[in-house]
Design an enzyme around this catalytic site. Sequence first.
Site, short mmCIF file in Angstrom:
data_model
loop_
_atom_site.label_atom_id
_atom_site.label_comp_id
_atom_site.label_asym_id
_atom_site.label_seq_id
_atom_site.Cartn_x
_atom_site.Cartn_y
_atom_site.Cartn_z
N HIS A 39 -30.00 -37.67 -12.36
CA HIS A 39 -28.63 -38.11 -12.58
C HIS A 39 -27.95 -38.41 -11.24
CE1 HIS A 39 -28.03 -36.23 -16.84
NE2 HIS A 39 -29.27 -36.65 -16.66
N GLU A 92 -25.09 -37.62 -10.05
CA GLU A 92 -24.44 -36.48 -9.40
C GLU A 92 -25.45 -35.61 -8.65
OE1 GLU A 92 -22.32 -36.95 -13.48
OE2 GLU A 92 -24.29 -37.37 -12.63
N CYS A 134 -22.42 -34.23 -17.38
CA CYS A 134 -23.02 -33.40 -18.42
C CYS A 134 -23.04 -31.95 -17.94
CB CYS A 134 -24.45 -33.89 -18.71
SG CYS A 134 -25.60 -33.63 -17.34
N CYS A 149 -25.10 -31.41 -14.65
CA CYS A 149 -24.42 -31.91 -13.46
C CYS A 149 -23.18 -31.10 -13.13
CB CYS A 149 -24.09 -33.38 -13.62
SG CYS A 149 -25.57 -34.42 -13.67
#
Length: 143
Positions: free
Chosen positions: A40, A42, A70, A73
């Site tokens: 991801h 992040e 999410c 993260c």
Amino acid sequence: MAKKSYDDDEVPVGAIIVKDNIIIGRGHNQLIRKNDPTGHAEIIAIRDAAQFISNYRLINCDIYVTLEPCAMCAGAIFNSRIKNLFFGAHDPKTGACESVVNLGFFKTLNHHCHIHGGILQEESKNLLQKFFKEKRIIKTAVK
């Protein structure tokens, strides 16, 4: 950064980390490209920033993200001690900072950050919607 994800045919989410008005970390979604469920934006930006300052504690840093993080993260953001999270579009399916659940409300967690949602929300939402609309058109055309 989100446009890099878009160009790579990944969900267009990008993230940057800023300290003292200097970008110290960048990331864009790379789940498919790297076959990595933790790829991801992040997470990649946090890793990049931590390497840049040679410290896993990103104290007095801010993170800017296209989409509401999410749970994975959000946990990484809290554990890295980032001070402020600014995100664009809300995520009604997996958002863990305001939409589905707000992990920031759990004061029993060791670390927290200030959460600011809806920053450049329309621009972020439009890019995401364009991406998924194109995916649906391609999928329909293949049938």
